[in-house]
Scaffold this motif. Sequence first.
Motif: not given
Ligand code: NAD
Length: 499
Positions: A204, A224, A386
Amino acid sequence: MKEIHHWIDGKEYKGTSGRFSDVYNPATGEVQAKLSLATKDELDAAVASAAKAQVAWGATNPQRRARVMMEFVRLINRDMDVLAETLSSEHGKTFPDAKGDVQRGLEVIEFCIGAPHLLKGEFTDSAGPGIDIYSMRQPLGVVAGITPFNFPAMIPLWKMGPALAAGNAMILKPSERDPSVPLMLAKLLQEAGLPDGVLQVVNGDKGSVDAILDNPVIQAVGFVGSTPIAQYIYERAAQNGKRAQCFGGAKNHMIIMPDADLDQAADALVGAGYGAAGERCMAISVAVPVGDKTADALIERLIPRIEKLKVGPYTAGNDVDYGPVVTKAAKENILRLVQSGVDQGAELVVDGRDFNLQGYEDGFFVGPHLFDRVTPDMDIYKTEIFGPVLSTVRAQSYEEAIQLAIDHEYGNGTAIYTRDGDTARDFASRINIGMVGVNVPIPVPLAYHTFGGWKKSGFGDLNQHGPDAFRFYTRTKTVTARWPSGIKEGGEFNFKAMD
Ligand code: NAD
């Protein structure tokens, strides 16, 4: 068109929302599948069923739960290639990199085989006359994992391993971008002996995430992803009384001291800056050489190495250094930030803006970029890009270099390249960043240590994997017991005497 749905109660569950998101092949730019997005009712039903399944699973002895993890390890190894291939096709990373993604998750499952030891409590014999005190670690109940696109095997495994081995049931909400591998892992867990309903994979978007955050049965959320979402989830989970650990974005600095082995540092920067197209939370995105002489010598070494990088699809074989980024929007965002760096006065010494891969014109490939003379006020310094973009900020002294990293709002990882033990020790001790490398560019701790960033890279308590993960997914209950025979012998227990 292929449809991807959910994994609920041990079988594929076809979503009913009628809402779908596109899953791309980032190398060709084509939509390869449609992902069903769950409704709130579907999410709530999955939680209710997980709560039922958790009762027996939580009561299963920890050694039996550990045996499921042991078999899971064997099955992941058996299916390693097909997992990695599927991962590459949806994420875009190279095949060896995809295998690394699975492998680093697998290592956490191996660690979880030690759950019986990690879940042991504490015992004080004869705390008073006839009195024993003992503490036990109990599972929380139903917990949730919400994971990002960039490690579609590793991070779901980091979440599900400790949560399940500790006796919880889990709702996993993977990234919409590359959802197939988490579903494959759920099937493997069933084959390994996990009872149905203990792991539910619900796909979702924001709607499902909000349903997780508002569901009163869910006790804890492990997230994460990017920093704005991490902060949002942390706040909403906390408002609803849930335990939350939310890991966010990064801007990892590598400091290169004048005494460093510059060839080693340049090799490390190329691997850590451009590997996986820079789509790693532990990627190095800022190089900070100390002194202009060091900076000039470093740039001179970096340029030919970066220009030699091979960018291509995972199907092109093992000599590809990195693949496409995950979506067209990600590519556009990277190129927009590169343009802002040029406009704001940084020197673009390797320019990948015109990169084009013959036969893959619609793929989301981005050429490598190297900036010199970046300053802290520029957007390319402040923002997590990124993508395959490395920024060089020249510092005139070690103090100036460390202060840059200290002042940056992110605090995930950092590294220092030096031969001087005093400098390295001072750096490791003073830096306000969660993971530190000394002549190690990507200091991702192994599974039996813990992983987590500081500042805007991590909200909440305790880290991922290692012993912290077992603390996060359990709560302590402490029992003080007085036994009648003890009272007879020692008389009434004097609580005051304990103070
Ligand atoms: P994202 O924040 O866009 O998405 C992460 C999750 O959140 C997904 O499952 C997504 O469906 C959900 N999501 C997205 N928008 C949302 C919203 N408005 N409301 C609620 N849920 C929402 O991240 P991404 O683009 O998938 O991943 C990349 C990011 O993750 C980068 O910033 C990277 O640095 C970070 N990251 C951090 C770590 C860590 O351990 N610190 C590890 C891996 C990736």
